[in-house]
Design a protein around this motif. Sequence first.
Motif, short mmCIF file in Angstrom:
data_model
loop_
_atom_site.label_atom_id
_atom_site.label_comp_id
_atom_site.label_asym_id
_atom_site.label_seq_id
_atom_site.Cartn_x
_atom_site.Cartn_y
_atom_site.Cartn_z
N ARG A 55 -33.73 -5.70 -12.83
CA ARG A 55 -33.67 -5.56 -14.29
C ARG A 55 -34.68 -6.45 -15.00
NH1 ARG A 55 -27.19 -5.37 -15.58
NH2 ARG A 55 -26.57 -4.26 -13.69
N THR A 56 -35.47 -7.20 -14.22
CA THR A 56 -36.46 -8.10 -14.80
C THR A 56 -37.87 -7.56 -14.58
OG1 THR A 56 -36.82 -9.45 -12.81
CG2 THR A 56 -34.97 -10.07 -14.24
N GLU A 57 -38.80 -8.07 -15.37
CA GLU A 57 -40.20 -7.67 -15.19
C GLU A 57 -40.81 -8.35 -13.98
OE1 GLU A 57 -42.31 -8.31 -18.85
OE2 GLU A 57 -41.16 -6.77 -19.91
N ASP A 58 -40.51 -9.63 -13.78
CA ASP A 58 -41.15 -10.40 -12.70
C ASP A 58 -40.17 -11.33 -11.98
OD1 ASP A 58 -43.85 -9.49 -13.10
OD2 ASP A 58 -43.87 -10.68 -14.94
N GLY A 59 -38.90 -11.03 -11.99
CA GLY A 59 -37.92 -11.89 -11.33
C GLY A 59 -37.41 -12.99 -12.23
N ILE A 60 -36.54 -13.79 -11.69
CA ILE A 60 -35.93 -14.92 -12.41
C ILE A 60 -36.52 -16.20 -11.83
CG2 ILE A 60 -33.80 -16.13 -12.99
CD1 ILE A 60 -32.32 -13.44 -12.44
N ALA A 61 -37.41 -16.82 -12.58
CA ALA A 61 -38.04 -18.06 -12.12
C ALA A 61 -37.08 -19.22 -12.33
CB ALA A 61 -39.34 -18.30 -12.86
N ILE A 62 -36.78 -19.93 -11.27
CA ILE A 62 -35.93 -21.11 -11.34
C ILE A 62 -36.82 -22.35 -11.23
CG2 ILE A 62 -34.04 -22.40 -10.28
CD1 ILE A 62 -33.06 -19.76 -11.36
#
Length: 130
Positions: A55-62
């Motif tokens: 559901r994200t454009e480029d993932g979830i950056a942590i």
Amino acid sequence: MTDDHTQRALAILAAIGTGAVPLDPFTANAHWWWNGGLDLPVAEFAALLADLHGRTEDGIAITPGLTMADGDSVMIEATSAARLTNGRVYANRYIFLFHFTGDAIREVREYSDSAHVNATFDLAGPMGGG
């Protein structure tokens, strides 16, 4: 051992951004607990993460912040950033607690703003479960 544990925990947080959490650093019965109402075997959590990643454009950056290790546990403060395909922005704050048995992770306890997760990702209940 604590430096190794810290590096393993940081590697898992980095993997979240790819949407694919590797299962080999975990014990066979490891689980991922989240204060929003989940306590799942790690493989089920990984599948849920893959759905959210989609559901994200480029993932979830942590982005990790303060890290503390003591014995078989590692605590990491972190923030996240993601742009969803629907245009929304996901930005959360976390405390991750990683508990180890030997070199393997036996449990992850994730504390975050569960209302923000559910609202941003349009989830009906705990991570879409109800």
